[in-house]
Write a protein that holds these residues in place. Structure first.
Motif, PDB file in Angstrom:
ATOM      1  N   GLN A 178       0.818  -1.213   0.000  1.00 19.59           N
ATOM      2  CA  GLN A 178       0.000   0.000   0.000  1.00 19.59           C
ATOM      3  C   GLN A 178       0.855   1.268   0.000  1.00 19.59           C
ATOM      4  O   GLN A 178       0.335   2.372   0.150  1.00 19.59           O
ATOM      5  N   GLY A 179       2.170   1.085  -0.192  1.00 17.93           N
ATOM      6  CA  GLY A 179       3.042   2.239  -0.357  1.00 17.93           C
ATOM      7  C   GLY A 179       3.652   2.776   0.920  1.00 17.93           C
ATOM      8  O   GLY A 179       4.309   3.819   0.892  1.00 17.93           O
ATOM      9  N   GLN A 180       3.488   2.101   2.063  1.00 15.73           N
ATOM     10  CA  GLN A 180       4.052   2.593   3.308  1.00 15.73           C
ATOM     11  C   GLN A 180       5.512   2.170   3.439  1.00 15.73           C
ATOM     12  O   GLN A 180       5.917   1.120   2.949  1.00 15.73           O
ATOM     13  N   SER A 181       6.283   2.967   4.124  1.00 14.80           N
ATOM     14  CA  SER A 181       7.705   2.709   4.257  1.00 14.80           C
ATOM     15  C   SER A 181       7.971   1.551   5.217  1.00 14.80           C
ATOM     16  O   SER A 181       7.301   1.404   6.238  1.00 14.80           O
ATOM     17  N   ALA A 182       8.985   0.747   4.867  1.00 14.20           N
ATOM     18  CA  ALA A 182       9.364  -0.368   5.737  1.00 14.20           C
ATOM     19  C   ALA A 182      10.187   0.088   6.931  1.00 14.20           C
ATOM     20  O   ALA A 182      10.412  -0.680   7.864  1.00 14.20           O
ATOM     21  N   ALA A 183      10.630   1.346   6.929  1.00 14.70           N
ATOM     22  CA  ALA A 183      11.517   1.824   7.981  1.00 14.70           C
ATOM     23  C   ALA A 183      10.770   2.343   9.201  1.00 14.70           C
ATOM     24  O   ALA A 183      11.388   2.630  10.228  1.00 14.70           O
ATOM     25  N   THR A 184       9.447   2.484   9.124  1.00 12.54           N
ATOM     26  CA  THR A 184       8.700   2.987  10.269  1.00 12.54           C
ATOM     27  C   THR A 184       8.709   1.945  11.394  1.00 12.54           C
ATOM     28  O   THR A 184       8.703   0.738  11.130  1.00 12.54           O
ATOM     29  N   PRO A 185       8.729   2.371  12.648  1.00 15.74           N
ATOM     30  CA  PRO A 185       8.787   1.412  13.765  1.00 15.74           C
ATOM     31  C   PRO A 185       7.623   0.432  13.773  1.00 15.74           C
ATOM     32  O   PRO A 185       7.809  -0.757  14.073  1.00 15.74           O
TER      33      PRO A 185
END
Length: 495
Positions: free
Chosen positions: A212-219
């Motif tokens: 869905q386009g969200q970053s993998a780096a977010t906690p």
């Protein structure tokens, strides 16, 4: 035939719910004020049904098909009511999770029940019918959902499940009353089930968020992956120490089971991903509207059950499955490569290539399932069948998430090359709107540049997808060939 009719109804319920919702998502989001959570209405059902599929298979081996399938239908029925009555988007998503928990059992236990009542030699023909039900659900779902939402309300896409579920429950309870009720002593591995469900949910939700386009780096996103992987490691440790594991890991040491599960994973990796990506390509690159893009997918959808029907007939005639899987696994990557280079404006040629891909996938579906059932003892047919269903659903979930993530990255990279797209507006939305722009002088040049950049992205994506498919023929070449057994003990006792 009464048994098969009830099982087909159950499978239709589970399969239809995967496609009927997508077309009315904008209207649902508008009424419930939840555009940010819109994608989870589909993902919640897919993730939940994938997670519980192997668990249902094990429980049906222990407790009997009739009781476990009845429970799945009742849960699906109650969850459909909750979906129809939802007043907020979080309520609908929770109800969809419950609906997926029932839907996973509808599909896996129904297929295992077919193994109880149909001899192995004839089973491929009936699995062709199952593939036909999937195709009907894939085509009819969006159409039915669109008409119900337009003339009545989006809530009717859930109300319509109630009479179908009641009919399926009535037929299943009556038709399966002579099947064994699971008489062997058992101790259910609840800890293993919880670890498996929790771990797989974490990994699938992580992949869905990426898609869905969200970053993998977010906690939050990274935490899901770490927690999911840790739970899966504990699950493996748990299954090795208990006497009656929820998923017997020793079964995966059988080469036929492992190879068939991987090939079925790859089949649905391609099938579900292409079902999502091809219509998007037709719109962004070909410039067609959404309804026309959906219709252009029909050759792929129709050719899959036809390929499954051919596969079932040939297995019944020859008693062999390896040649069918080998042919399908060789043709599929070639078809995907052809799709990468065929002009999306060439409607007829694109349709022919999609038919080739659909036939290749269809050849592998019943042959992979029957080969797996043939390789395990009769008392493990349920969990083996559930493993194949799980592999297919997991392949679809991973395929959509991974390939959509790659496509987003490729489109962003291509959009950066167009100077006036590097402003504050989101690049993907800008590319989509410009590609769909009319042919007036002010917009035609922009649309042409965007479509050219998008075509490069889609071509690269299809070539990567074909490279993944190349794993299958190498595995199938190592598949042990065994003549299908002529009958099962249950089927023989019912003659």
């Amino acid at each position: 035939m009464q048994i098969i009719f009830g099982l087909m109804l159950a499978i239709l319920l589970g399969a239809l719910e995967q496609s009927i919702v997508a077309v009315v998502l904008p209207e649902i989001a508008l009424q419930l004020n939840g555009f940010e959570e819109m994608a989870w209405v589909v993902s919640a059902y897919l993730v939940a049904s994938t997670v519980v599929t192997p668990i249902y298979g094990k429980l049906s081996d222990l407790l009997g098909r009739r009781s476990v399938l009845s429970f799945a239908i009742v849960l699906f029925f109650l969850a459909s009511i909750a979906c129809a009555l939802a007043q907020t988007m979080p309520q609908l998503i929770i109800a969809r999770v419950l609906q997926g928990l029932g839907g996973g059992g509808l599909i896996s236990v129904s297929q295992a029940t077919i193994a109880d009542v149909v001899p192995l030699r004839d089973r491929g023909r009936y699995q062709g019918y199952v593939s036909g039900v999937w195709a009907v659900a894939s085509m009819a779902g969006p159409v039915i959902g669109g008409y119900l939402a337009h003339y009545l309300s989006w809530r009717w896409i859930f109300w319509i499940n109630l009479p179908l579920a009641l009919l399926a429950l009535l037929v299943v309870r009556r038709a399966l009353k002579h099947l064994p009720a699971g008489g062997r002593r058992h101790r259910i591995d609840y800890v293993g089930a919880l670890l498996f469900g929790g771990g797989l949910t974490g990994v699938l939700v992580f992949l869905t968020r990426l898609g869905q386009g969200q970053s993998a780096a977010t906690p939050q996103t990274l935490g899901l992956l770490v927690a999911g992987m840790a739970a899966m490691v504990l699950f493996v440790w748990q299954e090795r120490r208990v006497a009656d594991p929820m998923i017997p890991l020793d079964m995966l040491r059988v080469p036929t089971v492992t190879i068939c599960c991987i090939t079925l994973f790859l089949c649905f990796f391609q099938l579900i991903a292409m079902s999502v990506l091809l219509p998007l390509r037709f719109q962004v690159v070909g410039g067609v509207q959404a309804d026309s893009a959906a219709l252009r997918l029909v050759p792929l959808t129709l050719s899959i059950p036809f390929g499954a029907f051919i596969s079932g007939r040939l297995m019944t005639w020859s008693g062999r499955y390896k040649p069918l899987q080998l042919a399908g696994s060789l043709v599929a990557p070639l078809a995907i490569v052809a799709l990468a280079f065929v002009d999306p404006h060439a409607v007829l040629l694109t349709a022919l290539v999609m038919v080739m891909l659909g036939l290749a996938i269809g050849l592998q579906l019943p042959s992979g399932l029957v080969a797996t059932q043939n390789a395990v003892p009769a008392h493990q047919v349920g969990v083996a069948t559930a493993l194949t269903a799980f592999s297919r659903m997991l392949g679809g979930a991973v395929g959509v998430a991974v390939l959509t993530t790659v496509l987003i990255a490729l489109l962003r990279h291509g959009g950066m090359g167009i100077a006036d797209l590097a402003g504050g507006e989101d690049i993907l939305m800008s590319m989509f709107h410009r590609a769909m722009a009319g042919g007036d002088a002010g917009t035609s040049a922009d649309a042409g540049a965007v479509r050219a950049a998008a075509e490069v992205a889609f071509r690269t994506l299809f070539l990567l997808s074909a490279a993944v498919s190349l794993v299958a023929p190498f595995l199938v070449a190592r598949l042990p060939e065994a003549t299908l057994r002529g009958s099962t003990s249950v089927a023989a006792s019912m003659d």
